[in-house]
Scaffold this active site. Sequence first.
Site, short mmCIF file in Angstrom:
data_model
loop_
_atom_site.label_atom_id
_atom_site.label_comp_id
_atom_site.label_asym_id
_atom_site.label_seq_id
_atom_site.Cartn_x
_atom_site.Cartn_y
_atom_site.Cartn_z
N MET A 30 0.91 -1.15 0.06
CA MET A 30 0.12 0.06 0.04
C MET A 30 0.81 1.31 0.01
O MET A 30 0.45 2.19 0.48
CB MET A 30 -0.92 -0.05 1.14
CG MET A 30 -1.89 -1.09 0.93
SD MET A 30 -3.62 -0.74 1.71
CE MET A 30 -3.00 -0.21 3.52
N TYR A 32 4.23 4.09 0.78
CA TYR A 32 4.81 4.44 2.00
C TYR A 32 5.99 3.55 2.44
O TYR A 32 6.02 3.22 3.37
CB TYR A 32 3.86 5.08 3.12
CG TYR A 32 4.56 6.27 3.57
CD1 TYR A 32 4.50 7.27 3.25
CD2 TYR A 32 5.15 6.23 4.91
CE1 TYR A 32 5.03 8.66 3.77
CE2 TYR A 32 5.72 7.18 5.80
CZ TYR A 32 5.48 8.42 5.14
OH TYR A 32 6.22 9.49 5.61
N LEU A 33 6.61 2.93 1.43
CA LEU A 33 7.72 1.89 1.45
C LEU A 33 8.78 2.21 2.69
O LEU A 33 9.03 3.34 2.68
CB LEU A 33 8.05 1.60 0.15
CG LEU A 33 7.08 1.32 -0.88
CD1 LEU A 33 7.82 1.07 -2.15
CD2 LEU A 33 6.22 0.14 -0.47
N HIS A 37 9.35 -3.50 3.65
CA HIS A 37 8.89 -3.76 2.04
C HIS A 37 10.03 -3.91 1.30
O HIS A 37 10.13 -4.83 0.45
CB HIS A 37 8.11 -2.15 1.49
CG HIS A 37 6.92 -2.02 2.32
ND1 HIS A 37 6.94 -1.00 2.92
CD2 HIS A 37 5.79 -2.44 2.30
CE1 HIS A 37 5.55 -0.83 3.33
NE2 HIS A 37 5.02 -1.76 2.97
N GLY A 147 4.86 -9.95 4.19
CA GLY A 147 5.63 -9.99 5.43
C GLY A 147 4.91 -10.72 6.59
O GLY A 147 3.81 -10.34 6.56
N LYS A 149 5.04 -9.63 9.78
CA LYS A 149 4.39 -8.89 10.61
C LYS A 149 2.80 -8.89 10.52
O LYS A 149 2.15 -8.85 11.51
CB LYS A 149 4.97 -7.28 10.32
CG LYS A 149 4.32 -6.61 11.52
CD LYS A 149 4.88 -4.96 11.17
CE LYS A 149 3.99 -4.31 10.25
NZ LYS A 149 2.68 -4.00 10.70
N ASP A 150 2.34 -8.91 9.39
CA ASP A 150 0.90 -9.22 9.11
C ASP A 150 0.73 -10.72 8.95
O ASP A 150 0.34 -11.18 7.99
CB ASP A 150 0.46 -8.33 7.78
CG ASP A 150 0.57 -6.84 8.14
OD1 ASP A 150 -0.06 -6.26 8.78
OD2 ASP A 150 1.41 -6.49 7.07
N LYS A 184 8.65 -2.47 11.92
CA LYS A 184 8.63 -1.39 11.00
C LYS A 184 7.22 -1.39 10.36
O LYS A 184 6.42 -2.45 10.17
CB LYS A 184 9.49 -1.84 9.52
CG LYS A 184 10.86 -1.72 9.86
CD LYS A 184 11.46 -0.20 9.65
CE LYS A 184 13.17 -0.29 9.97
NZ LYS A 184 13.64 1.10 9.61
N ARG A 187 2.37 3.07 9.67
CA ARG A 187 1.81 3.78 10.71
C ARG A 187 2.41 4.19 11.76
O ARG A 187 1.93 4.84 12.50
CB ARG A 187 0.61 2.75 11.14
CG ARG A 187 -0.49 2.48 10.22
CD ARG A 187 -1.81 1.92 10.71
NE ARG A 187 -3.17 1.67 9.83
CZ ARG A 187 -3.39 0.92 9.08
NH1 ARG A 187 -2.63 -0.16 9.03
NH2 ARG A 187 -4.51 1.16 8.26
#
Length: 291
Positions: A30, A32-33, A37, A147, A149-150, A184, A187
């Site tokens: 989405m 805003y790397l 990313h 990733g 993280k999600d 990272k 947000r």
Amino acid sequence: MIISGKIEETREQIKKWKREGFSVGLVPTMGYLHEGHQSLMEAARRENDKVAVSVFVNPIQFGPNEDFASYPRDFEKDAALCERTGVDLIFHPEAEEMYDEDFCTYVDMDGLTKELCGKSRPTHFRGVQTVVSKLFHIIPADRAYFGEKDAQQLAVVRKMARDLSMDIQIVGCPIIREADGLAKSSRNTYLNAEERQAALVLSRSLTEGKRLIEQGERDAQKVKRTIQAVITQESLAKVDYVEIVDFADITPLRNLEDARQGEVLCAIAVLIGKTRLIDNFIVKVDKAKKE
């Protein structure tokens, strides 16, 4: 590096590469790397001949009171990072390109989407699955990179690809953290200095939970209570959830050794001020050690 905002133009370029015998890796984002990313792009670069990155803030995965309008965006910076990392194509569509005025077809599932983030964001994963499914059709890659993280998203996408017989390999990549342990996230930019310091409670609490498991604790409730106790010591933190689930199907565990494939996901969501942050760890639990 090719930059395209059009579905057909992008699809034709991918088809051309496939006709020429090139393998393609896709990194859906989405925008805003950040370095997280970038690590996905680098993995895709290592394992494929061509790398495509999608940069699209997907409106249908945001709830009515969530941060779609304020979600950080900086495409110029994103494009520069992609070029430095060796990306071959960026797909950067407008919402109108992805969703016609009369759009009404969605991809959804039962089970995996009901726990964790699905409880407080009931339409979120329907939006994720729909956009990812569309991306897989627009960019028929050999591999797609997500990733850890999600982690729930990763599990959901893997299950969707398996259930719908999608011809693509889903690759999970490790969480990338700041030097002080904060995962990272785009947000993180919402946090002021005090909140940024308070956010360290996420990784600190998970470290305590992981330590317990490594010492042999298998009672999920005991591990959860330890994590929650650390979080509640931070006055700016409010727990959304602390859950320990089977990573294969995101079902809650009472005993960690009950995980079907031995992979346990400990996931948390915490509000720091008004900013909702997630973090997790995944641990292998050896069933052979059960007493």
